[in-house]
Design an enzyme around this catalytic site. Structure first.
Site, mmCIF file in Angstrom:
data_model
loop_
_atom_site.group_PDB
_atom_site.id
_atom_site.type_symbol
_atom_site.label_atom_id
_atom_site.label_comp_id
_atom_site.label_asym_id
_atom_site.label_seq_id
_atom_site.Cartn_x
_atom_site.Cartn_y
_atom_site.Cartn_z
ATOM 1 N N ASP A 1 0.752 -1.140 -0.050
ATOM 2 C CA ASP A 1 -0.073 -0.119 -0.010
ATOM 3 C C ASP A 1 0.924 1.213 0.020
ATOM 4 O O ASP A 1 0.270 2.251 -0.357
ATOM 5 C CB ASP A 1 -0.892 0.091 1.329
ATOM 6 N N ARG B 1 -7.098 0.023 0.354
ATOM 7 C CA ARG B 1 -8.326 0.125 1.125
ATOM 8 C C ARG B 1 -8.597 1.720 1.658
ATOM 9 O O ARG B 1 -9.568 2.251 1.787
ATOM 10 C CB ARG B 1 -8.488 -0.628 2.389
ATOM 11 N N ALA C 1 -3.502 6.552 -17.682
ATOM 12 C CA ALA C 1 -4.972 6.465 -17.486
ATOM 13 C C ALA C 1 -5.544 7.587 -17.841
ATOM 14 O O ALA C 1 -4.895 8.867 -17.648
ATOM 15 C CB ALA C 1 -5.276 6.089 -15.842
ATOM 16 N N GLU C 2 -6.674 7.710 -18.485
ATOM 17 C CA GLU C 2 -7.446 9.064 -18.467
ATOM 18 C C GLU C 2 -7.973 9.374 -17.088
ATOM 19 O O GLU C 2 -8.214 10.764 -16.987
ATOM 20 C CB GLU C 2 -8.636 8.667 -19.333
ATOM 21 N N HIS D 1 -9.562 4.997 -26.914
ATOM 22 C CA HIS D 1 -9.931 4.265 -25.662
ATOM 23 C C HIS D 1 -10.057 5.163 -24.547
ATOM 24 O O HIS D 1 -9.677 6.489 -24.431
ATOM 25 C CB HIS D 1 -8.833 3.051 -25.368
ATOM 26 N N ARG E 1 -0.633 -8.838 -5.088
ATOM 27 C CA ARG E 1 0.339 -9.249 -3.938
ATOM 28 C C ARG E 1 1.128 -10.301 -4.165
ATOM 29 O O ARG E 1 2.110 -10.614 -3.370
ATOM 30 C CB ARG E 1 -0.677 -9.189 -2.507
HETATM 31 O O1 F6P Z 1 -2.479 -4.211 3.249
HETATM 32 C C1 F6P Z 1 -2.490 -4.447 1.976
HETATM 33 C C2 F6P Z 1 -3.738 -4.851 1.301
HETATM 34 O O2 F6P Z 1 -3.314 -5.493 0.031
HETATM 35 C C3 F6P Z 1 -4.730 -3.461 1.037
HETATM 36 O O3 F6P Z 1 -4.380 -2.914 0.020
HETATM 37 C C4 F6P Z 1 -5.924 -4.472 0.860
HETATM 38 O O4 F6P Z 1 -6.949 -3.654 1.189
HETATM 39 C C5 F6P Z 1 -5.806 -5.274 1.888
HETATM 40 O O5 F6P Z 1 -4.502 -5.645 1.940
HETATM 41 C C6 F6P Z 1 -6.605 -6.726 1.532
HETATM 42 O O6 F6P Z 1 -6.283 -7.608 2.798
HETATM 43 P P1 F6P Z 1 -7.079 -9.185 2.562
HETATM 44 O O7 F6P Z 1 -5.911 -9.866 2.018
HETATM 45 O O8 F6P Z 1 -6.815 -9.371 4.321
HETATM 46 O O9 F6P Z 1 -8.327 -9.153 2.034
#
Ligand code: F6P
Ligand code: ADP
Length: 323
Positions: A127, A171, A186-187, A215, A256
């Site tokens: 994040d 989040r 991005a636009e 696009h 991730r």
């Molecule tokens: O903290 C990193 C993160 O990937 C946030 O960007 C995301 O909102 C959250 O974790 C998602 O968490 P989980 O994997 O517990 O759903």
């Protein structure tokens, strides 16, 4: 001989393994014993520790995720949970703890530090919302993963003169959306920090078509007031009036799970080494991160009481570049 423990906590991030490897091998080099704690603070409360030697962390520098496992552990947010954790550390005669993780994990680290236990934090979250490090372990790789998807979507968007929306993680923080939006051309970029009306998104996309673009690309952070679901519904409900569809892709956890790139491997290695170096100098209660391009330590007390704001000038730059 010192006995240290290491854990990974919160959302996993590409490069956590490189950080574990670096902590373990630099600590062994100092003649210390190292223990890995499974599944973050959950494992700490349960006393789930295992000795780690140099071979245990072999072949992991290039692997995403974390060999120790990670967790969200609500119990550690309670005083009772933290007291149990502290007892486990004392029982196992651990001298200090390295916490590899993001914002919440470092709040936990500071809470333990305030109870008198020596803790060293290592800045790691995709994040990039952690005060005390201008970039955290995992961000660079997560951005690359997002960009690979965005570039592909742009190709098919152009072929069909379509508008696409890509939702990236974040989040509470729009860093990934902002950077992926700029690097992906991005636009429109929608972040939690700035409420963006769906009518504005539609007007920006219409403007792009009117300027001759083939696009439209919207990048939105999952935590935005109008995220993928809300914007997707809005464009569906107002399809006739707006005159075009918005096709939605949510990247979610794909971001991730990537294998860490060179930047994250090197950052994680340097931060892990800095963590054990500082501990060997008798320092603790700090977060190691990158500040002005240098490895730097910031008191955990400052880390948990400050936030890292999004650079809104870059949002404005993105708007200009979308012309
Ligand atoms: O903290 C990193 C993160 O990937 C946030 O960007 C995301 O909102 C959250 O974790 C998602 O968490 P989980 O994997 O517990 O759903
Ligand atoms: P991240 O570290 O990636 O931001 P979280 O916010 O989920 O992830 O935090 C990870 C874990 O850190 C939580 O599940 C909890 O165990 C611990 N934690 C978070 N906030 C606090 C807090 N205020 N006090 C103590 N522990 C906390």
């Amino acid at each position: 001989m010192k006995r240290i423990a290491v854990l990974t906590s919160g959302g996993d991030a590409p490069g956590m393994n490189a950080a574990i490897r670096s902590v373990v091998r630099t600590a062994l080099d100092k003649g210390w014993e190292v223990f890995g704690i499974k599944h973050g603070y959950d494992g700490l409360i349960d006393g789930d520790l295992m000795p780690l030697n140099a071979r245990d962390v072999g072949g992991i520098i290039q692997q995403g995720g974390t060999i120790l496992g990670s967790a969200r552990c609500p119990e550690f947010k309670t005083e009772g949970g933290r007291l149990t954790a502290l007892q486990q550390l004392r029982r196992q005669e651990i001298d200090s703890l390295v916490v590899i993780g993001g914002n919440g994990s470092q709040k936990g680290a500071q809470a333990l530090s305030k109870m008198g236990f020596p803790v060293m934090g290592v800045a790691s979250t995709i994040d990039n919302d952690l005060y005390g490090s201008e970039i955290t372990i995992g961000v660079d790789t997560a951005l690359d993963v997002a960009l690979e998807a965005i570039d592909r979507l742009k190709v098919t968007a152009s072929s069909h003169q379509r508008a696409f929306l890509v939702e990236v993680m974040g989040r509470e923080c729009g860093y990934l959306a902002l950077m992926a939006g700029i690097a992906g051309g991005a636009e429109v970029i929608v972040v939690p920090e700035v409420e963006t009306d769906p009518e504005v998104v539609a007007a920006e996309l219409r403007g792009a078509y009117e300027r001759g673009k083939g696009h439209g690309l919207v990048i939105v952070a999952e935590g935005a007031r109008y995220n993928a679901e809300e914007l997707g519904n809005f464009f569906m409900d107002h399809h006739e009036r707006l005159g075009f569809d918005l096709r939605v892709t949510k990247l979610g956890h794909v971001q991730r799970g990537g294998a860490p790139g060179a930047f994250d491997r090197l950052l994680a290695t340097r931060l892990g080494a800095a963590a054990t170096d500082l501990l060997s100098q008798g320092e603790h209660g700090l977060l190691v991160g990158l500040l002005k391009g240098e490895i730097a330590a910031t008191p955990l007390a400052d880390v948990v009481t400050n936030s890292k704001p999004l650079d809104l000038d870059l949002l404005e730059l993105a708007r200009v570049l979308a012309k």
